[in-house]
Design an enzyme around this catalytic site. Sequence first.
Site, PDB file in Angstrom:
ATOM      1  N   SER A  52      20.924  49.293  18.002  1.00  0.00           N
ATOM      2  CA  SER A  52      20.692  50.690  17.689  1.00  0.00           C
ATOM      3  C   SER A  52      19.362  50.829  16.924  1.00  0.00           C
ATOM      4  O   SER A  52      18.326  50.395  17.427  1.00  0.00           O
ATOM      5  CB  SER A  52      21.889  51.235  16.900  1.00  0.00           C
ATOM      6  N   ASP A  70      25.363  55.045  27.040  1.00  0.00           N
ATOM      7  CA  ASP A  70      25.203  55.013  25.581  1.00  0.00           C
ATOM      8  C   ASP A  70      24.954  56.419  25.043  1.00  0.00           C
ATOM      9  O   ASP A  70      24.000  57.077  25.437  1.00  0.00           O
ATOM     10  CB  ASP A  70      24.036  54.096  25.212  1.00  0.00           C
ATOM     11  N   HIS A 124      28.389  52.729  22.738  1.00  0.00           N
ATOM     12  CA  HIS A 124      27.134  52.389  22.064  1.00  0.00           C
ATOM     13  C   HIS A 124      26.957  50.881  22.012  1.00  0.00           C
ATOM     14  O   HIS A 124      27.848  50.165  21.553  1.00  0.00           O
ATOM     15  CB  HIS A 124      27.151  52.978  20.659  1.00  0.00           C
TER      16      HIS A 124
END
Length: 501
Positions: A222, A440, A470
């Site tokens: 991320s 995502d 995610h």
Amino acid sequence: MAGCSGGPSDGGGDGSDGKDRSGPSTPAQSDASASVLPSSLTAQKLDWGHCKATADSAAPSADWQCATLKTPLDWSEPDGKTIGIALIRARATGDDRIGSLLFNFGGPGASGVSSMPYFAATTPKLRARYDLVSWDPRGVGASEGVRCRSDRDVQAAETVDNTPDTPAEEKAYFKDAADFGRSCARAAGTLLAHVSTTDSARDMDLMRLVLGDTRLHYFGMSYGTELGGVYAHLFPKNVGRMILDGVVDPTADSVGQSENQARGFQRALDDYLKSIEEDPRKGSQKIVSLLDRLDAKPLPTSSGRGLNQSLALTGIVLPLYSESRWPELTDALQAAARGDGSALLSLADEYDERDSSGRYGTSSQSQRVISCLDDKRRPTPEEAKKRLPEFDRISPVFGEFLGWDTAGWCYDWPVAGQFDTPQVSAPGAAPILLVGNTGDPATPYEGARRMADELGKGVGVELTWKGEGHVAYGSGSDCVDTTVDAYLLDGKVPKDGKVCS
């Protein structure tokens, strides 16, 4: 077992022959940072000892060690004041050790000290060959963590309408935003200007040096992908085996990132609605209607707290991070339709790190402090209002909230932002593996290709997973996991564009 397409895991994209081009035996390149740092930093010895329990997590098992790295508060004054960076590690369990593998779990604001032991339990192959290392970045957790608001003040702020409909609500929204910035300035002092992604990237290179690694082996997830890209830009010759999973789009400024997230969360919501045989357009409209009702009157919950529009939206967001949690979203939405907001409130509390005693974690506060220092572009309230129709077009469910957020997140922030978009070009770096997930919600799939383009030809190697949730590694794809493991353990670079389905 998920299938793979796009070539074998040891294929050779971008001219690669599948051989290790970033192994630990490669001589270290010239280290620009070390050459100008005092020996008090570069020669420091880490005092590894037993890890202690923190306010947010219990002490990990005895095979984990913790230490504090001394690093400059201000990297432009390396001989000046220092701050402590909290580290955690577990030594490699096998004999064929490669080196250290650093992890950043995103945010910005996620605590690596708390997260690393849980994640390591899912990666025995990596733990056999690497010392698994993570840290609390500056401004986070045990590393001079910033707490801008008390628990009582955080709960009070939950009553502020984050999608203001009247002048009075708009005034309250921006007053709360300005108050948050001022409280952060009081809490953090001079640190507030030194918690940027660039600062953390420089901390990483000092970490690499003190840990004794010639090159940095790194796994960023991320926001950790942006941090990895910035590191590669600053220290391309020091890049070892680097995985970026759930890739942030480095070409998007703060408004573009909000548009990307609106698009990503709406796409994930549409996929969820299709999974329960609901037309995405009609299903989204039902959710919008629910949120509109909550904007007028919160739902009762078993805790006695009301579920308002903002909390409900937060509760909807959380299960979209993992397909395995979609059934929880179904149950929560059905309960809300019956007039009970308890399940959505519970999901919102989990996202906000609120425990049963009313205590909140600080990662969201650290996230705001770091991202506002990074972001130079700060739209005015008037500019944000003009963009609301476009945000609503992108996402009828999440657009309005994210549109207002472009102005409210860093409104009247006491420290100037550093850049519009991060610099991640890294000519001469070893191949970096980028993992993009088509479903995502938080870092939409398109970011992986854009990061690859920005890193430069022969550096960014893209791996696609046709999945949901995610990030991809450890999310159920044998194809992704074996490809990543082959890269990290054997230096096998997959063919650029490989697809796991």
